[in-house]
Design a protein around this motif. Structure first.
Motif, PDB file in Angstrom:
ATOM      1  N   ILE A  18      -6.975  -1.147  -0.743  1.00 50.56           N
ATOM      2  CA  ILE A  18      -8.155  -0.337  -1.081  1.00 50.56           C
ATOM      3  C   ILE A  18      -9.103  -0.239   0.113  1.00 50.56           C
ATOM      4  CG2 ILE A  18     -10.240  -0.241  -2.503  1.00 50.56           C
ATOM      5  CD1 ILE A  18      -8.651  -1.467  -4.789  1.00 50.56           C
ATOM      6  N   ALA A  19      -9.350  -1.385   0.739  1.00 51.10           N
ATOM      7  CA  ALA A  19     -10.258  -1.406   1.889  1.00 51.10           C
ATOM      8  C   ALA A  19      -9.739  -0.509   3.014  1.00 51.10           C
ATOM      9  CB  ALA A  19     -10.444  -2.839   2.373  1.00 51.10           C
ATOM     10  N   ALA A  20      -8.434  -0.560   3.244  1.00 48.88           N
ATOM     11  CA  ALA A  20      -7.854   0.234   4.326  1.00 48.88           C
ATOM     12  C   ALA A  20      -7.936   1.725   4.021  1.00 48.88           C
ATOM     13  CB  ALA A  20      -6.401  -0.184   4.561  1.00 48.88           C
ATOM     14  N   ILE A  21      -7.740   2.062   2.756  1.00 48.06           N
ATOM     15  CA  ILE A  21      -7.860   3.469   2.366  1.00 48.06           C
ATOM     16  C   ILE A  21      -9.290   3.933   2.591  1.00 48.06           C
ATOM     17  CG2 ILE A  21      -7.849   5.080   0.418  1.00 48.06           C
ATOM     18  CD1 ILE A  21      -5.484   3.515  -0.725  1.00 48.06           C
ATOM     19  N   GLU A  22     -10.231   3.117   2.131  1.00 43.40           N
ATOM     20  CA  GLU A  22     -11.638   3.485   2.268  1.00 43.40           C
ATOM     21  C   GLU A  22     -12.010   3.663   3.740  1.00 43.40           C
ATOM     22  OE1 GLU A  22     -14.450   0.775   0.514  1.00 43.40           O
ATOM     23  OE2 GLU A  22     -15.871   2.430   0.206  1.00 43.40           O
ATOM     24  N   ALA A  23     -11.467   2.779   4.589  1.00 46.08           N
ATOM     25  CA  ALA A  23     -11.750   2.867   6.027  1.00 46.08           C
ATOM     26  C   ALA A  23     -10.990   4.015   6.685  1.00 46.08           C
ATOM     27  CB  ALA A  23     -11.399   1.545   6.698  1.00 46.08           C
ATOM     28  N   ARG A  24     -10.141   4.678   5.912  1.00 45.92           N
ATOM     29  CA  ARG A  24      -9.310   5.782   6.420  1.00 45.92           C
ATOM     30  C   ARG A  24      -8.454   5.350   7.611  1.00 45.92           C
ATOM     31  NH1 ARG A  24     -10.481  10.161   3.606  1.00 45.92           N
ATOM     32  NH2 ARG A  24     -12.542  10.424   2.683  1.00 45.92           N
TER      33      ARG A  24
ATOM     34  N   ALA B 124      -3.317   8.886   1.168  1.00 48.67           N
ATOM     35  CA  ALA B 124      -4.567   8.556   0.477  1.00 48.67           C
ATOM     36  C   ALA B 124      -5.656   8.242   1.491  1.00 48.67           C
ATOM     37  CB  ALA B 124      -4.354   7.395  -0.478  1.00 48.67           C
ATOM     38  N   ALA B 125      -5.278   7.528   2.549  1.00 50.50           N
ATOM     39  CA  ALA B 125      -6.264   7.206   3.583  1.00 50.50           C
ATOM     40  C   ALA B 125      -6.850   8.479   4.182  1.00 50.50           C
ATOM     41  CB  ALA B 125      -5.609   6.363   4.677  1.00 50.50           C
ATOM     42  N   THR B 126      -6.017   9.486   4.337  1.00 49.26           N
ATOM     43  CA  THR B 126      -6.474  10.723   4.957  1.00 49.26           C
ATOM     44  C   THR B 126      -7.256  11.608   3.992  1.00 49.26           C
ATOM     45  OG1 THR B 126      -4.499  10.680   6.358  1.00 49.26           O
ATOM     46  CG2 THR B 126      -5.724  12.762   6.249  1.00 49.26           C
TER      47      THR B 126
ATOM     48  N   VAL C 167       4.157   6.289   2.379  1.00 48.58           N
ATOM     49  CA  VAL C 167       3.723   7.684   2.516  1.00 48.58           C
ATOM     50  C   VAL C 167       2.487   7.970   1.671  1.00 48.58           C
ATOM     51  CG1 VAL C 167       4.370  10.065   2.008  1.00 48.58           C
ATOM     52  CG2 VAL C 167       5.997   8.546   3.132  1.00 48.58           C
ATOM     53  N   THR C 168       2.516   7.540   0.411  1.00 50.33           N
ATOM     54  CA  THR C 168       1.386   7.864  -0.463  1.00 50.33           C
ATOM     55  C   THR C 168       0.121   7.134  -0.010  1.00 50.33           C
ATOM     56  OG1 THR C 168       2.070   6.110  -1.998  1.00 50.33           O
ATOM     57  CG2 THR C 168       2.803   8.352  -2.475  1.00 50.33           C
TER      58      THR C 168
ATOM     59  N   PHE D 114      -2.249   1.848 -10.786  1.00 46.72           N
ATOM     60  CA  PHE D 114      -2.941   1.652  -9.518  1.00 46.72           C
ATOM     61  C   PHE D 114      -2.277   2.470  -8.407  1.00 46.72           C
ATOM     62  CE2 PHE D 114      -3.003  -0.804  -5.502  1.00 46.72           C
ATOM     63  CZ  PHE D 114      -4.367  -0.797  -5.239  1.00 46.72           C
ATOM     64  N   HIS D 115      -0.972   2.316  -8.295  1.00 42.30           N
ATOM     65  CA  HIS D 115      -0.273   3.028  -7.218  1.00 42.30           C
ATOM     66  C   HIS D 115      -0.176   4.518  -7.506  1.00 42.30           C
ATOM     67  CE1 HIS D 115       0.676  -0.383  -4.740  1.00 42.30           C
ATOM     68  NE2 HIS D 115       1.005  -1.068  -5.817  1.00 42.30           N
ATOM     69  N   ALA D 116      -0.069   4.869  -8.786  1.00 41.33           N
ATOM     70  CA  ALA D 116      -0.061   6.294  -9.128  1.00 41.33           C
ATOM     71  C   ALA D 116      -1.382   6.944  -8.725  1.00 41.33           C
ATOM     72  CB  ALA D 116       0.195   6.477 -10.622  1.00 41.33           C
ATOM     73  N   ALA D 117      -2.479   6.208  -8.905  1.00 36.78           N
ATOM     74  CA  ALA D 117      -3.796   6.746  -8.537  1.00 36.78           C
ATOM     75  C   ALA D 117      -3.892   6.938  -7.024  1.00 36.78           C
ATOM     76  CB  ALA D 117      -4.900   5.812  -9.026  1.00 36.78           C
ATOM     77  N   ILE D 118      -3.303   6.023  -6.284  1.00 32.03           N
ATOM     78  CA  ILE D 118      -3.276   6.183  -4.824  1.00 32.03           C
ATOM     79  C   ILE D 118      -2.500   7.440  -4.448  1.00 32.03           C
ATOM     80  CG2 ILE D 118      -2.356   5.200  -2.684  1.00 32.03           C
ATOM     81  CD1 ILE D 118      -3.051   2.457  -3.747  1.00 32.03           C
ATOM     82  N   ALA D 119      -1.361   7.634  -5.106  1.00 37.54           N
ATOM     83  CA  ALA D 119      -0.566   8.829  -4.835  1.00 37.54           C
ATOM     84  C   ALA D 119      -1.369  10.081  -5.154  1.00 37.54           C
ATOM     85  CB  ALA D 119       0.728   8.802  -5.643  1.00 37.54           C
ATOM     86  N   GLU D 120      -2.087  10.057  -6.266  1.00 34.93           N
ATOM     87  CA  GLU D 120      -2.932  11.197  -6.639  1.00 34.93           C
ATOM     88  C   GLU D 120      -3.919  11.520  -5.519  1.00 34.93           C
ATOM     89  OE1 GLU D 120      -3.278  13.512  -8.892  1.00 34.93           O
ATOM     90  OE2 GLU D 120      -1.411  12.862  -9.848  1.00 34.93           O
ATOM     91  N   ALA D 121      -4.550  10.466  -4.995  1.00 33.41           N
ATOM     92  CA  ALA D 121      -5.538  10.649  -3.936  1.00 33.41           C
ATOM     93  C   ALA D 121      -4.892  11.240  -2.681  1.00 33.41           C
ATOM     94  CB  ALA D 121      -6.219   9.331  -3.617  1.00 33.41           C
ATOM     95  N   GLY D 122      -3.581  11.034  -2.529  1.00 30.80           N
ATOM     96  CA  GLY D 122      -2.870  11.565  -1.380  1.00 30.80           C
ATOM     97  C   GLY D 122      -2.595  13.044  -1.506  1.00 30.80           C
TER      98      GLY D 122
END
Lengths: 232, 232
Positions: B192-198, B103-105, B98-99, B141-149
């Motif tokens: 990371i790449a997948a998040i950046e590519a949304r 983050a991708a979005t 979920v997070t 690392f994963h907490a930062a992804i959650a933050e971005a979400g």
DNA sequence: TGCATTTTATTTGTCGACAAAGTTTTGTCA
DNA sequence: TGACAAAACTTTGTCGACAAATAAAATGCA
């Protein structure tokens, strides 16, 4: 004139829970409006105890996000974040789905019984047009489903989300003269049947539909046009 | 001889945070073993303060489930519930997915930067075979992804789950002589790449695979045959 | 009057003390 | 000796007090 509360002698250690439970209810039922400040000394006098247990109750409430504490400044009832409601709706929907799915898989007879009892209370509250009782029993109903799903991580998040929802629903029904819709009762019944049948996919669909329904109602309330009610 | 800690004069109000942060770290790094009792008076002496701020820190830790308080009895470090680990694995996997999806979005450039920095620290820790640093930076690392979400409900649950995972991972790498696997570094890069590519769907798949990998490792550790190490 | 600064008052964070609850040790009797 | 009761000790929960921090009021000055 306000009623004077009396708190009889209580056992050592029970004070914190007493204050915690009462403040919690008052916050969730909007008796204490979001943003209002909380006075420790006043509470201490009201409950007839020193500030120490009051503070502990406040620390616990702060841990759940129901109260916000500014260092060296007053603590206040947490505001409702209307700007980010979509995060709430998102979490609510996911948790409805996940907990109902798990309940279908892991529930035991006694738990199904508990769920049915909450549903009965919910139906009675709707029948009696008692908004507060309806909101509380709705929360208990879904909390019982989460319990049956047996995942404490989900349960704790779900409870938090449901509590936040309790404040929103209270707001909603206050503004609509507390007229309560009956379709939720039927939806609940369908969910119970799906859990009993251990039909995971059906549970998922029903939970999602139920969540969408609630989200739509709240959104309708939030975006409705308030202009005609302005005095000219 | 044990090192003597010294805590310099601190500002009013900072004591609770000091104790809270330190106890929290010691619990999550297994310096304080699960089940061990916590002595308020001893802590008060150690930190050079009275019991009041110590107690507040303990109440907060109890709110997060890191510590359990028995009424009128000692408070102890929360045990790891090995019997219900599947609930932890389940929640961990769902929250990873979920997070990362969110983050991708919703991520913004600055957040992606923060994620990359944590990943750099993670890679360095793996390179240096520093288990504690690796575990901590993995969490960050994963907490930062959650933050971005940007969903605080998910973030708070995820942090709780990640913290519980910190204890489990510590256990895991203690028992395997702290030899750290490198595949996680590559998996992180892919995420990371997948998040950046949304790319939401790719994020979902990668997060699930990443979670499964971790779950498998921990399960392997838990179910491995310990018989040969018994003395005869 | 309007603004800056000192005084006063309120409120919070911390402390030491004490009593209640629980735990361990000691003492008694079979 | 072993089981039970009493006493001594330890630890927790609560209290009242006080000082630091903030907010409000009063004062001075232009």
């Amino acid at each position: 004139m306000a009623e004077t509360e009396t708190f009889p002698d209580r056992k050592r250690g029970s004070g914190v829970k007493l204050v915690y439970d009462l403040l919690r209810d008052e916050i969730l039922d909007l008796v204490l409006p979001p943003g209002s400040t909380i006075d420790e000394v006043q509470l201490a006098e009201r409950f007839g105890m020193s500030r120490t247990p009051i503070r502990e109750a406040l620390v616990r409430l702060a841990g759940e996000g129901l109260v916000e504490t500014l260092p060296n400044r007053s603590t206040m009832v947490a505001n409702i974040d209307f700007l980010n409601l979509h995060t709430f709706f998102d979490a609510l929907t996911l948790m409805y789905r996940v907990t109902t799915r798990l309940a279908a898989t892991y529930h035991q007879p006694a738990e199904l019984n508990a769920i049915r009892q909450h549903q009965a209370r919910f139906a009675a509250a709707v029948e009696a047009q008692d908004a507060l009782a309806m909101i509380a029993s709705n929360r208990d109903f879904h909390a019982a489903i989460a319990e049956a799903g047996r995942n404490p991580y989900y349960t704790s998040l779900f409870l938090r989300v449901l509590d936040e929802g309790r404040r929103l629903l209270r707001l909603y029904y206050q503004s609509f003269d507390d007229r309560l819709p009956r379709e939720y009762v039927d939806e609940h019944e369908a969910i119970i049947a799906a859990i009993e049948a251990r039909d995971v996919e059906l549970c998922d669909r029903l939970a999602k539909a139920h969540a969408d329904q609630i989200v739509r109602q709240i959104q309708k309330f939030l975006t409705r046009d308030r202009r005609q009610s302005l005095p000219l």
